[in-house]
Motif scaffolding. Structure first.
Motif, PDB file in Angstrom:
ATOM      1  N   GLU A  35     -12.819   4.931   0.471  1.00 11.60           N
ATOM      2  CA  GLU A  35     -12.821   5.393   1.860  1.00 11.60           C
ATOM      3  C   GLU A  35     -11.429   5.314   2.477  1.00 11.60           C
ATOM      4  O   GLU A  35     -11.058   6.164   3.289  1.00 11.60           O
ATOM      5  N   ARG A  38      -9.603   8.431   1.581  1.00 12.03           N
ATOM      6  CA  ARG A  38     -10.123   9.709   2.091  1.00 12.03           C
ATOM      7  C   ARG A  38      -9.403  10.012   3.397  1.00 12.03           C
ATOM      8  O   ARG A  38      -9.464   9.236   4.340  1.00 12.03           O
ATOM      9  N   SER A  41     -11.686   9.997   6.569  1.00 17.40           N
ATOM     10  CA  SER A  41     -12.613   8.887   6.767  1.00 17.40           C
ATOM     11  C   SER A  41     -12.165   8.067   7.972  1.00 17.40           C
ATOM     12  O   SER A  41     -11.014   7.641   8.052  1.00 17.40           O
ATOM     13  N   ARG A  42     -13.080   7.827   8.926  1.00 19.71           N
ATOM     14  CA  ARG A  42     -12.724   7.142  10.172  1.00 19.71           C
ATOM     15  C   ARG A  42     -12.905   5.634  10.058  1.00 19.71           C
ATOM     16  O   ARG A  42     -13.867   5.156   9.481  1.00 19.71           O
ATOM     17  N   LYS A  61      -3.807   6.348   3.319  1.00 18.16           N
ATOM     18  CA  LYS A  61      -4.142   7.742   3.621  1.00 18.16           C
ATOM     19  C   LYS A  61      -2.914   8.645   3.496  1.00 18.16           C
ATOM     20  O   LYS A  61      -2.982   9.723   2.905  1.00 18.16           O
ATOM     21  N   SER A  86      -7.718   9.552  12.393  1.00 15.63           N
ATOM     22  CA  SER A  86      -8.943   8.918  11.881  1.00 15.63           C
ATOM     23  C   SER A  86      -8.929   7.398  11.998  1.00 15.63           C
ATOM     24  O   SER A  86      -9.870   6.746  11.572  1.00 15.63           O
TER      25      SER A  86
END
Length: 174
Positions: A35, A38, A41-42, A61, A86
């Protein structure tokens, strides 16, 4: 070099502030590594301090953004802004909020954007990142769900979604 987890004893007594060490941050984020890598992805850190968790998340990220889109400035900008948009944080101490925003901005600009594109970075992209960080890193109390300051109100977060190439749509949630 290990940084102190306590800024002052008074801050610990008044606010319970103890910063999470980098070893613990990385170990916990490795539990959800897929995650953190990604781009969209928050993550919300309800007691973000000066951003130990958010900084590592953003670095992970942006490393993905650089690997995938580092050859195209337009694509890099689009996905880097999405990565920045995010991450969310709340902290009750104003100085932590300022430090967190600056820390995340420096990671975006100094550690990635300016390094990858040398003198070719665009001020409009930098302004967009600063604006998003101002909206996403909030001076507030996650327990009462209210902002702190002169006129307390309920915490409002913006959801950022890409639209039509380089545009973003913002939806606000209280």
């Amino acid at each position: 070099m290990e940084v102190s987890q306590v800024i002052t004893k008074k801050r610990v007594a008044d606010h319970g502030e103890v910063l999470t060490g980098m070893r613990e941050v990385n170990a916990m984020l490795d539990l959800v590594k897929h995650e953190t890598e990604r781009i969209d992805s928050r993550f919300l850190e309800p007691a973000c301090g000066n951003g130990n968790f958010l900084a590592v998340i953003l670095r992970r990220k942006l490393a993905v953004v650089e690997k995938r889109y580092g050859k195209s400035q337009l694509d890099f900008e689009r996905y880097a802004v999405l990565a920045v948009s995010s991450v969310y944080g709340i902290d009750i101490l104003e100085d932590n909020v300022r430090q967190c925003r600056e820390r995340l901005y420096d990671i975006f600009d100094r550690d990635f954007y300016s390094r990858v594109f040398k003198n070719g970075g665009k001020d409009k992209c930098r302004e967009a990142v600063r604006f998003i960080l101002k909206r996403n890193i909030i001076w507030g109390d996650a327990l009462t769900l209210k902002t702190v300051g002169e006129q307390p109100s309920y915490i409002m977060f913006s959801e950022w979604s890409p639209v039509n190439g380089s545009m973003l749509k913002r939806r606000d949630f209280t």
